[in-house]
Design a protein around this motif. Structure first.
Motif, short mmCIF file in Angstrom:
data_model
loop_
_atom_site.label_atom_id
_atom_site.label_comp_id
_atom_site.label_asym_id
_atom_site.label_seq_id
_atom_site.Cartn_x
_atom_site.Cartn_y
_atom_site.Cartn_z
N LEU A 1 22.46 9.19 -22.08
CA LEU A 1 23.83 8.94 -22.53
C LEU A 1 24.81 8.75 -21.59
O LEU A 1 24.84 9.51 -20.71
N ASP A 2 25.54 7.79 -21.50
CA ASP A 2 26.69 7.36 -20.57
C ASP A 2 28.03 7.34 -21.33
O ASP A 2 28.15 6.76 -22.33
N VAL A 3 28.75 7.92 -20.73
CA VAL A 3 30.23 7.92 -20.82
C VAL A 3 31.23 7.29 -20.00
O VAL A 3 31.02 7.90 -18.64
N ARG A 4 31.95 6.52 -20.35
CA ARG A 4 32.78 5.99 -19.33
C ARG A 4 34.37 5.85 -19.91
O ARG A 4 34.52 5.43 -21.10
N PHE A 5 35.31 6.27 -19.26
CA PHE A 5 36.59 6.19 -19.79
C PHE A 5 37.41 5.34 -18.63
O PHE A 5 37.24 5.22 -17.67
N GLN A 6 38.22 4.51 -19.60
CA GLN A 6 39.03 3.55 -18.69
C GLN A 6 40.40 3.22 -19.58
O GLN A 6 40.44 3.57 -20.75
N THR B 1 33.40 3.49 -29.29
CA THR B 1 34.79 3.17 -28.80
C THR B 1 35.60 4.16 -29.50
O THR B 1 35.74 4.47 -30.67
N VAL B 2 36.31 5.12 -28.62
CA VAL B 2 37.22 6.15 -29.22
C VAL B 2 38.63 5.49 -28.45
O VAL B 2 38.52 5.85 -27.26
N GLU B 3 39.66 5.43 -29.42
CA GLU B 3 40.68 5.24 -28.74
C GLU B 3 41.67 6.04 -28.95
O GLU B 3 41.72 6.55 -30.21
N TYR B 4 42.46 6.73 -27.95
CA TYR B 4 43.25 7.88 -28.25
C TYR B 4 44.57 7.62 -27.25
O TYR B 4 44.56 6.87 -26.44
N GLU B 5 45.84 8.21 -27.51
CA GLU B 5 46.76 8.27 -26.77
C GLU B 5 47.14 9.52 -26.17
O GLU B 5 46.74 10.62 -26.82
N ALA B 6 47.74 9.76 -24.87
CA ALA B 6 47.97 11.00 -24.47
C ALA B 6 49.47 10.63 -23.92
O ALA B 6 49.94 9.62 -23.40
N LEU B 7 50.04 11.94 -23.92
CA LEU B 7 51.37 11.94 -23.29
C LEU B 7 51.55 12.05 -21.87
O LEU B 7 52.56 11.50 -21.28
N ASP B 8 50.40 12.70 -21.10
CA ASP B 8 50.42 12.86 -19.73
C ASP B 8 49.07 12.98 -19.26
O ASP B 8 47.93 12.98 -20.06
N ASN B 9 48.77 13.07 -18.00
CA ASN B 9 47.64 13.30 -17.55
C ASN B 9 46.84 14.68 -17.96
O ASN B 9 45.52 14.49 -18.22
N PHE B 10 47.38 15.52 -17.86
CA PHE B 10 46.64 16.83 -18.65
C PHE B 10 46.22 16.80 -20.09
O PHE B 10 45.18 17.00 -20.40
N ASP B 11 46.98 15.94 -20.82
CA ASP B 11 46.51 15.51 -22.13
C ASP B 11 45.25 14.58 -22.23
O ASP B 11 44.27 14.56 -22.74
N VAL B 12 45.38 13.52 -21.10
CA VAL B 12 44.36 12.94 -21.01
C VAL B 12 42.98 13.57 -20.65
O VAL B 12 41.91 13.36 -21.19
N ALA C 1 42.39 16.72 -21.34
CA ALA C 1 41.87 17.64 -22.41
C ALA C 1 41.15 16.64 -23.41
O ALA C 1 40.08 17.10 -24.07
N GLN C 2 41.72 15.32 -23.69
CA GLN C 2 41.05 14.64 -24.58
C GLN C 2 39.37 14.16 -24.14
O GLN C 2 38.57 14.10 -24.86
N GLU C 3 39.48 13.70 -22.83
CA GLU C 3 38.30 13.36 -22.48
C GLU C 3 37.12 14.52 -22.49
O GLU C 3 36.17 14.27 -22.62
N SER C 4 37.65 15.59 -22.04
CA SER C 4 36.80 16.80 -22.25
C SER C 4 36.15 16.94 -23.69
O SER C 4 35.06 17.40 -23.82
N GLU C 5 37.32 16.85 -24.62
CA GLU C 5 36.65 17.17 -25.92
C GLU C 5 35.75 16.11 -26.34
O GLU C 5 34.82 16.47 -26.99
N ILE C 6 35.99 14.76 -26.06
CA ILE C 6 35.09 13.92 -26.31
C ILE C 6 33.86 14.14 -25.53
O ILE C 6 32.48 14.04 -26.18
N ARG C 7 33.69 14.39 -24.25
CA ARG C 7 32.43 14.86 -23.85
C ARG C 7 31.60 15.98 -24.37
O ARG C 7 30.53 16.01 -24.52
N ARG C 8 32.34 16.95 -24.90
CA ARG C 8 31.78 18.37 -25.55
C ARG C 8 31.19 17.64 -26.53
O ARG C 8 29.97 17.92 -27.06
N VAL C 9 31.74 16.78 -27.51
CA VAL C 9 31.37 16.31 -28.84
C VAL C 9 29.97 15.47 -28.57
O VAL C 9 28.86 15.60 -29.29
N LEU C 10 29.94 14.55 -27.40
CA LEU C 10 29.03 13.91 -27.27
C LEU C 10 27.81 14.65 -26.65
O LEU C 10 26.64 14.16 -26.55
N SER C 11 28.05 15.85 -26.00
CA SER C 11 27.04 16.72 -25.45
C SER C 11 25.96 17.04 -26.57
O SER C 11 24.77 17.36 -26.11
#
Length: 91
Positions: A62-67, A30-41, A43-53
């Motif tokens: 390997l399954d990644v779900r964002f909610q 579980t990775v909890e994060y806060e974002a200021l706007d949709n662009f930040d969301v 960017a953070q999801e992309s970073e998480i996907r990159r690390v998990l790759s």
């Protein structure tokens, strides 16, 4: 990843150990994060996907779900005064 169980030296060459039973497990990260706007969301999801790759070549699935986190509709209940009723002392 090898599924063969290691051979102890005490086993004679003529005996084979029982085959290991495959144990299926699931890890939930579980990775909890806060974002200021949709662009930040994004960017953070992309970073998480990159690390998990980096884990992808090592594991079959390997399954990644964002909610979005749901806010509580009802406040948490207060903690009980006493947890164990057997702790009550009677005089």
């Amino acid at each position: 990843m090898s599924l063969e169980s290691p051979r102890p030296e005490s086993i004679d060459a003529g005996q084979r150990p029982a085959p290991a039973r495959l144990i299926k497990r699931k890890a939930v990260i579980t990775v909890e994060y806060e974002a200021l706007d949709n662009f930040d969301v994004r960017a953070q999801e992309s970073e998480i996907r990159r690390v998990l790759s980096d884990l992808q070549p090592r594991f079959d699935r390997l399954d990644v779900r964002f909610q979005d986190r749901r806010p509580r509709s009802v406040p948490r209940a207060a903690a009980p005064d006493r947890i164990w009723t057997r702790d009550r002392r009677t005089s």
